[in-house]
Design a protein around this motif. Structure first.
Motif, PDB file in Angstrom:
ATOM      1  N   VAL A 128       0.854  -1.186   0.000  1.00 31.83           N
ATOM      2  CA  VAL A 128       0.000   0.000   0.000  1.00 31.83           C
ATOM      3  C   VAL A 128       0.890   1.236   0.000  1.00 31.83           C
ATOM      4  O   VAL A 128       1.768   1.375   0.856  1.00 31.83           O
ATOM      5  N   LEU A 129       0.661   2.124  -0.954  1.00 27.70           N
ATOM      6  CA  LEU A 129       1.485   3.326  -1.100  1.00 27.70           C
ATOM      7  C   LEU A 129       0.587   4.556  -1.250  1.00 27.70           C
ATOM      8  O   LEU A 129      -0.604   4.437  -1.523  1.00 27.70           O
ATOM      9  N   GLY A 130       1.196   5.714  -1.080  1.00 24.48           N
ATOM     10  CA  GLY A 130       0.459   6.955  -1.283  1.00 24.48           C
ATOM     11  C   GLY A 130      -0.075   7.536   0.002  1.00 24.48           C
ATOM     12  O   GLY A 130       0.570   7.462   1.067  1.00 24.48           O
ATOM     13  N   GLU A 131      -1.279   8.103  -0.054  1.00 25.64           N
ATOM     14  CA  GLU A 131      -1.844   8.889   1.037  1.00 25.64           C
ATOM     15  C   GLU A 131      -2.543   8.037   2.099  1.00 25.64           C
ATOM     16  O   GLU A 131      -3.749   8.128   2.315  1.00 25.64           O
ATOM     17  N   VAL A 132      -1.750   7.170   2.761  1.00 25.02           N
ATOM     18  CA  VAL A 132      -2.223   6.412   3.915  1.00 25.02           C
ATOM     19  C   VAL A 132      -1.274   6.677   5.077  1.00 25.02           C
ATOM     20  O   VAL A 132      -0.142   7.120   4.885  1.00 25.02           O
ATOM     21  N   ALA A 133      -1.756   6.391   6.285  1.00 20.10           N
ATOM     22  CA  ALA A 133      -0.962   6.722   7.476  1.00 20.10           C
ATOM     23  C   ALA A 133       0.327   5.909   7.563  1.00 20.10           C
ATOM     24  O   ALA A 133       1.367   6.427   7.974  1.00 20.10           O
ATOM     25  N   GLN A 134       0.263   4.629   7.175  1.00 16.12           N
ATOM     26  CA  GLN A 134       1.425   3.745   7.299  1.00 16.12           C
ATOM     27  C   GLN A 134       1.645   2.985   6.001  1.00 16.12           C
ATOM     28  O   GLN A 134       1.243   1.824   5.862  1.00 16.12           O
ATOM     29  N   PRO A 135       2.293   3.615   5.013  1.00 12.71           N
ATOM     30  CA  PRO A 135       2.551   2.918   3.744  1.00 12.71           C
ATOM     31  C   PRO A 135       3.483   1.726   3.954  1.00 12.71           C
ATOM     32  O   PRO A 135       4.323   1.719   4.856  1.00 12.71           O
ATOM     33  N   GLY A 136       3.325   0.712   3.100  1.00 13.26           N
ATOM     34  CA  GLY A 136       4.206  -0.450   3.162  1.00 13.26           C
ATOM     35  C   GLY A 136       3.436  -1.733   2.937  1.00 13.26           C
ATOM     36  O   GLY A 136       2.263  -1.725   2.564  1.00 13.26           O
ATOM     37  N   PRO A 137       4.101  -2.874   3.176  1.00 13.20           N
ATOM     38  CA  PRO A 137       3.453  -4.176   2.934  1.00 13.20           C
ATOM     39  C   PRO A 137       2.441  -4.520   4.014  1.00 13.20           C
ATOM     40  O   PRO A 137       2.629  -4.206   5.190  1.00 13.20           O
ATOM     41  N   VAL A 138       1.367  -5.167   3.604  1.00 14.21           N
ATOM     42  CA  VAL A 138       0.340  -5.668   4.525  1.00 14.21           C
ATOM     43  C   VAL A 138       0.221  -7.170   4.302  1.00 14.21           C
ATOM     44  O   VAL A 138       0.054  -7.629   3.169  1.00 14.21           O
ATOM     45  N   ASN A 139       0.312  -7.934   5.383  1.00 13.13           N
ATOM     46  CA  ASN A 139       0.249  -9.394   5.292  1.00 13.13           C
ATOM     47  C   ASN A 139      -1.092  -9.869   4.755  1.00 13.13           C
ATOM     48  O   ASN A 139      -2.154  -9.374   5.154  1.00 13.13           O
ATOM     49  N   MET A 140      -1.039 -10.839   3.863  1.00 12.46           N
ATOM     50  CA  MET A 140      -2.249 -11.499   3.378  1.00 12.46           C
ATOM     51  C   MET A 140      -2.654 -12.579   4.384  1.00 12.46           C
ATOM     52  O   MET A 140      -1.839 -13.442   4.737  1.00 12.46           O
ATOM     53  N   PRO A 141      -3.898 -12.551   4.890  1.00 10.43           N
ATOM     54  CA  PRO A 141      -4.319 -13.593   5.838  1.00 10.43           C
ATOM     55  C   PRO A 141      -4.507 -14.937   5.147  1.00 10.43           C
ATOM     56  O   PRO A 141      -4.659 -15.006   3.920  1.00 10.43           O
ATOM     57  N   SER A 142      -4.525 -15.999   5.943  1.00 15.55           N
ATOM     58  CA  SER A 142      -4.691 -17.336   5.376  1.00 15.55           C
ATOM     59  C   SER A 142      -6.060 -17.500   4.721  1.00 15.55           C
ATOM     60  O   SER A 142      -6.226 -18.305   3.811  1.00 15.55           O
ATOM     61  N   THR A 143      -7.035 -16.709   5.153  1.00 16.91           N
ATOM     62  CA  THR A 143      -8.367 -16.754   4.554  1.00 16.91           C
ATOM     63  C   THR A 143      -8.385 -16.085   3.182  1.00 16.91           C
ATOM     64  O   THR A 143      -9.345 -16.270   2.418  1.00 16.91           O
ATOM     65  N   GLN A 144      -7.366 -15.294   2.885  1.00 17.41           N
ATOM     66  CA  GLN A 144      -7.216 -14.595   1.606  1.00 17.41           C
ATOM     67  C   GLN A 144      -8.469 -13.780   1.257  1.00 17.41           C
ATOM     68  O   GLN A 144      -8.896 -13.737   0.104  1.00 17.41           O
ATOM     69  N   ASP A 145      -9.025 -13.127   2.273  1.00 13.22           N
ATOM     70  CA  ASP A 145     -10.215 -12.300   2.070  1.00 13.22           C
ATOM     71  C   ASP A 145      -9.902 -10.817   2.227  1.00 13.22           C
ATOM     72  O   ASP A 145     -10.772 -10.020   2.590  1.00 13.22           O
ATOM     73  N   LEU A 146      -8.669 -10.438   1.937  1.00 13.03           N
ATOM     74  CA  LEU A 146      -8.239  -9.052   2.069  1.00 13.03           C
ATOM     75  C   LEU A 146      -8.810  -8.216   0.918  1.00 13.03           C
ATOM     76  O   LEU A 146      -8.592  -8.526  -0.256  1.00 13.03           O
ATOM     77  N   THR A 147      -9.542  -7.167   1.257  1.00 11.18           N
ATOM     78  CA  THR A 147     -10.123  -6.274   0.260  1.00 11.18           C
ATOM     79  C   THR A 147      -9.444  -4.913   0.332  1.00 11.18           C
ATOM     80  O   THR A 147      -8.604  -4.666   1.204  1.00 11.18           O
ATOM     81  N   VAL A 148      -9.818  -4.013  -0.579  1.00 11.77           N
ATOM     82  CA  VAL A 148      -9.204  -2.687  -0.616  1.00 11.77           C
ATOM     83  C   VAL A 148      -9.490  -1.920   0.674  1.00 11.77           C
ATOM     84  O   VAL A 148      -8.591  -1.304   1.253  1.00 11.77           O
ATOM     85  N   THR A 149     -10.730  -1.952   1.142  1.00  8.68           N
ATOM     86  CA  THR A 149     -11.045  -1.231   2.377  1.00  8.68           C
ATOM     87  C   THR A 149     -10.304  -1.815   3.577  1.00  8.68           C
ATOM     88  O   THR A 149      -9.827  -1.080   4.449  1.00  8.68           O
TER      89      THR A 149
END
Length: 228
Positions: A143-164
């Motif tokens: 995640v890059l750009g205008e967010v508080a903490q840019p960088g990598p975000v772990n994908m959970p084992s459920t693989q249900d990670l969405t944009v929000t």
């Protein structure tokens, strides 16, 4: 065929040869519709598109048993070199970086066969805690750009990670983030790159949850700055 027909045929053949010599029709069409991959630009393939793999920082649970010996369960951490160290194999670390679980299992069966007769081996991923710095074997989304903490975000084992969800995991939007034009870039296994715009404002205000794009490991989420 008349003289005019011969001229038309020659022009068509010449155009076909010139086109094939320069670039394929598909490449030409991609250029017209705005394909994001430019000529000569290196393509960075997502590392985890074909499933979870072992990599530095991942925790594993290894169980070793034989017909005459009860199971011994060990939890080990893959070191920065991509190796693990196990009892009876202390003489030499076991290289496992980039392997899938079944490939590591076969490697350990061969190694433990020196000490045990017909060893039974199971290997699983240990649960990881992203908040404490744990690493997901299912990869990450950047995640890059205008967010508080840019960088990598772990994908959970459920693989249900969405944009929000990934924006929430990055600390939320900064004050001047453009919530209507969040862009998701994705590169598939063939090197084809696609970009999708996601309107977070519409998802929230209008309840358009169907617009909340499901992410894959290797995706890049870019939050631009608003123009007004």
């Amino acid at each position: 065929m008349g003289k005019l027909g011969n001229i038309v045929l020659c022009i068509a053949v010449l155009a076909s040869v010139m086109l094939c010599g320069c670039e394929s029709v598909s490449t030409y069409v991609k250029g017209l519709i705005g394909d994001s991959k430019e000529q000569g630009e290196p393509v960075v393939m997502p590392e985890w598109f074909d499933g979870p793999r072992i990599r530095p920082g991942v925790a594993l649970v290894v169980q070793v048993s034989t017909i005459a010996q009860p199971p011994t369960t060990m939890q080990v951490l893959v070191d920065q070199n991509g190796d693990i160290t196990l009892p009876l194999l202390l003489q030499e670390p076991v290289a496992c970086n980039g392997l899938k679980l079944d490939a590591l299992k076969q490697k350990l069966v061969k190694a433990y066969s020196v000490y045990y007769k017909q060893p039974q081996i199971t290997v699983t991923f240990a649960p990881f805690d992203a908040k404490s710095g744990g690493v997901s074997p299912w990869g990450t989304v950047t995640v890059l750009g205008e967010v508080a903490q840019p960088g990598p975000v772990n994908m959970p084992s459920t693989q249900d990670l969405t944009v929000t969800k990934v924006i929430q995991a990055s600390g939320g939007f900064r004050p001047f983030a453009d919530k209507r034009r969040v862009r998701v870039s994705r590169c598939d296994k063939d090197g084809n790159r696609t970009q999708t715009n996601v309107d977070i404002e519409a998802i929230g205000k209008q309840g358009r949850i169907e617009m909340d794009m499901l992410l894959k490991a290797g995706d890049v989420v870019w939050v631009p700055e608003t123009w007004y």
